[in-house]
Design an enzyme around this catalytic site. Structure first.
Site, PDB file in Angstrom:
ATOM      1  N   ASP A   1      -6.673  13.432 -25.372  1.00 51.10           N
ATOM      2  CA  ASP A   1      -6.689  11.993 -25.216  1.00 51.10           C
ATOM      3  C   ASP A   1      -6.026  11.168 -26.250  1.00 51.10           C
ATOM      4  O   ASP A   1      -6.733  10.991 -27.319  1.00 51.10           O
ATOM      5  CB  ASP A   1      -8.169  11.661 -24.964  1.00 51.10           C
ATOM      6  CG  ASP A   1      -8.468  10.085 -24.436  1.00 51.10           C
ATOM      7  OD1 ASP A   1      -7.366   9.331 -24.809  1.00 51.10           O
ATOM      8  OD2 ASP A   1      -9.468   9.796 -24.077  1.00 51.10           O
TER       9      ASP A   1
ATOM     10  N   THR B   1      -3.729   5.976 -22.094  1.00 53.59           N
ATOM     11  CA  THR B   1      -3.471   4.626 -21.742  1.00 53.59           C
ATOM     12  C   THR B   1      -2.074   4.180 -22.138  1.00 53.59           C
ATOM     13  O   THR B   1      -1.529   4.718 -23.118  1.00 53.59           O
ATOM     14  CB  THR B   1      -4.563   3.631 -22.180  1.00 53.59           C
ATOM     15  OG1 THR B   1      -4.567   3.855 -23.595  1.00 53.59           O
ATOM     16  CG2 THR B   1      -5.968   4.167 -21.882  1.00 53.59           C
TER      17      THR B   1
ATOM     18  N   GLU C   1      -0.429   4.865  -0.389  1.00 54.95           N
ATOM     19  CA  GLU C   1      -1.412   5.917  -0.762  1.00 54.95           C
ATOM     20  C   GLU C   1      -0.633   7.244  -0.634  1.00 54.95           C
ATOM     21  O   GLU C   1       0.218   7.275   0.443  1.00 54.95           O
ATOM     22  CB  GLU C   1      -2.614   5.878   0.270  1.00 54.95           C
ATOM     23  CG  GLU C   1      -3.711   5.141  -0.280  1.00 54.95           C
ATOM     24  CD  GLU C   1      -4.807   4.942   0.845  1.00 54.95           C
ATOM     25  OE1 GLU C   1      -4.958   5.852   1.626  1.00 54.95           O
ATOM     26  OE2 GLU C   1      -5.561   3.874   0.782  1.00 54.95           O
TER      27      GLU C   1
ATOM     28  N   TYR D   1       0.830  -1.332  -0.139  1.00 51.23           N
ATOM     29  CA  TYR D   1      -0.052  -0.089  -0.005  1.00 51.23           C
ATOM     30  C   TYR D   1       0.818   1.356  -0.103  1.00 51.23           C
ATOM     31  O   TYR D   1       1.879   1.386   0.773  1.00 51.23           O
ATOM     32  CB  TYR D   1      -0.825   0.007   1.373  1.00 51.23           C
ATOM     33  CG  TYR D   1      -2.280  -0.383   0.794  1.00 51.23           C
ATOM     34  CD1 TYR D   1      -2.968   0.538  -0.144  1.00 51.23           C
ATOM     35  CD2 TYR D   1      -2.851  -1.227   1.388  1.00 51.23           C
ATOM     36  CE1 TYR D   1      -4.146   0.350  -0.566  1.00 51.23           C
ATOM     37  CE2 TYR D   1      -4.258  -1.705   0.947  1.00 51.23           C
ATOM     38  CZ  TYR D   1      -4.984  -0.939   0.096  1.00 51.23           C
ATOM     39  OH  TYR D   1      -6.409  -1.023  -0.341  1.00 51.23           O
TER      40      TYR D   1
END
Ligand code: DSN
Length: 414
Positions: free
Chosen positions: A198, A223, A54, A52
């Protein structure tokens, strides 16, 4: 590879193996797909997935992130270098979440924004009424001209000046023609709007220098798994003045713990895109698409916009008397994977539209060139002209398999 999986869970192993074989024995021609390198796949399959983290490098809410920070910083620095960008956020999990973050950062709910109509080649997140973008924002749409099936930039400017959106989104998922990002930037700045490019589909072509550049845009989203050939994920790049807003929108605005195993794989694909063989790969993608369009067109199939400037070809299946669903299903039976797609000024339903979308990034990764594209074009034509003929499809499938043997993808998974 996969030995432990095989021993521990044969059900999952067998399904994974079947999918690997499907990719290996067929022609993967969905233009948004690609075959990532083994290095990219390996980075994703590491214990980084256990962690983790964050927050951002140096500002985490959990301890134990000294190596994760180095990995994320490396991905950020490589992305900035590759795109010559002021700022990079490498945490978005997917294109949709990346676009959500940009909207969240730049717009208030109800604000006006402008994107390409889905049926003209835009993306769901560019304001489709069934998507968050169309539900939360006041989206207006531009499209293509009926005769040319291309964007008319004068009309786009006119619409922008009339509607005055706060943000203009360029980019598409089914537009076979070059996009002039500088014109979008100029139009957006004339009305005080932000330009979000995009570039998900064509990012590799841009980086390879075979498509117009997008660096004038205020914000660029892409992407990483399409022509960039990295892991299934996304990034956001922006001018320095938007950096804080974008970072806050990604975390804590939208996402929790970032997928650091995927971020490591993004770092790997950015490095791959800086290698000398990346440009010739992108050039070949484009050459292959042009040949494919020519063969299909010469065989009497209507090509949307009469050709292609990029990696994809959109055909009107009704020109040979079938629908996109019938055609793409028949092609699948012959081992050729494409997707049914709407075409501009569509008259049919999105579930069984008129078009079929296909592209060349995956086949080019396998090393296929013009000669193989000619063969693929002939296979596709025969199936589309006689989609109910089971013997024909069986025969084409055999020919497809024969062709793929010469162009293996992963010896590591054999
Ligand atoms: N679904 C992707 C495509 O196929 O173009 C875009 O998100």
């Amino acid at each position: 590879m996969l030995e432990s999986l095989k021993k521990q869970d044969s059900v999952v192993y067998n399904l994974v193996k079947s999918e690997i074989n499907r990719q290996k024995n067929g022609l993967c021609m969905i233009p948004s797909e690609n075959h990532a390198s083994v290095a990219v796949l390996e980075a994703m399959g590491t214990p980084l997935s256990n962690k983790y983290s964050e927050g951002y490098p140096g500002k985490r809410y959990y301890t134990g992130n000294q190596f994760i920070d180095q990995i994320e910083n490396l991905a950020i620095e490589r992305a900035k270098k590759l795109f010559k960008a002021d700022h990079a956020n490498v945490q978005p999990n997917a294109g949709s979440t990346a676009n959500q973050a940009v909207y969240f950062a730049m717009l208030n709910v109800g604000d006006k924004a402008m994107g390409m109509d889905l049926s003209h080649g835009g993306h769901l997140t560019h304001g489709s009424p069934v998507n968050f973008s169309g539900k939360l924002y006041n989206m207006i749409h531009y499209g293509v001209e009926k005769d040319t099936e291309r964007i008319n930039y004068d009309k786009l400017a006119e619409l922008a000046h009339k509607e005055k959106p706060k943000m203009i989104i360029s980019g598409a998922t089914a537009y076979p023609r070059e996009i002039d990002f500088d014109k979008f930037t100029k139009i957006a700045h004339e009305i005080g709007a932000v330009h979000l490019a995009d570039v998900s589909h064509i990012v590799g072509l841009i980086l390879g220098g075979v498509h117009k550049d997008c660096s004038s845009a205020d914000i660029v989203m892409t992407t990483t798994h399409k022509t960039l050939r990295g892991p299934r994920s996304a990034i956001i790049l922006c001018k320095e003045k938007f950096a804080k807003q974008i970072d806050k929108a990604v975390f804590p605005g939208l996402q929790g713990g970032p997928m650091e195993h995927v971020i490591a794989a993004k770092a790997v694909c950015f490095e791959e895109a800086m290698k000398p063989d990346f440009k010739p790969y992108q050039e070949q993608i484009k050459k292959n698409a042009a040949i494919l369009a020519k063969v299909l067109g010469d065989n009497g199939i209507r090509i949307i916009s009469r050709g292609t400037d990029n990696h994809l070809v959109l055909i009107d299946a009704t020109s040979v008397g079938i629908t996109g669903k019938i055609g793409s299903t028949a092609l699948e039976e012959a081992g050729i994977y494409t997707n049914r797609n709407t075409i501009p000024f569509e008259t049919r339903s999105p579930f069984d539209p008129s078009g079929i979308r296909m592209g060349t990034p995956s086949l080019t990764t396998r090393g296929m060139k013009e000669g193989e594209m000619e063969q693929a074009g002939e296979f596709i034509t025969s199936v589309l002209k006689d989609p109910g003929n089971a013997d024909l499809k069986k025969g084409i499938r055999k020919n497809v398999e024969k062709l793929t043997v010469e162009f293996p993808i992963y010896k590591e998974f054999d």
